[in-house]
Scaffold this motif. Sequence first.
Motif: not given
Length: 243
Positions: A88-89, A134, A81-82, A23, A84-86, A26, A92
């Motif tokens: 990335l946001e 969330e 995964d949870l 991962k 990791y998604n936070k 990214k 960004r």
Amino acid sequence: MEFVINGRNLEISDRFREYATEKLDKIEQLGDKVQRVDAKITKELSARMADTSLTVELTVLCRGPVVRAEASAADKFAAFDLAYNKLLERLRRARDRRKIHHGRHTPVAVREATADLEPASTGQPLYLETRADEVEPTAAASAPADAYESPNDLPAGDSPVLIRRKVFSGASMTLDDAVDNMELVGHDFYLFVDSATGAPSVVYRRQAWTYGVITLDAKCAEGTEEPREEVLAYRATEAVASA
């Protein structure tokens, strides 16, 4: 880029280490010259917390502010995964802030930015609806995993109450930057030195997407000035510059 992964109360398997390493590309793409990524996996030994027994904390150290995300689940892969998604946001969001600071001073119009959003429900306040999707960790829950040691790790004396002190550099920044940094690390508050006044301050999250800030002023303590309140607009200076 350095990648450090360690576990607490559990061993990190080669399979999980490979999964996490895949991962990194990214993260490096979105980050600003990423130097290091820290991953901490903590297992809660209490049987009452089986659904959230595994907590993954990801921290990105790069040229800009530290970016951090944390999540818990019954499985370490799901928790990763949870988180990791936070992460990335938030990366960004930091990248978008860099674009504005580097000369793109024209913010996206509100109509354009909200074109794809569903209408807000009128059945309950917006902040309650958002929190249902969330739930952000509290200040205590979002502290680093190594902030709490064994209950037997008592200081000198017989007091059962522990006070753990951590000292950080007092970074001088604007109030707007402090709000941005607080959101990037996912905390409910953020300590900083206000560059406009030179005073130690703390910004914190309030309900309904508003923020508060508390500033310590030595002049008020001396009685030469009265305590005061004021309302400020977020990024008001940039909005005027882009007009």
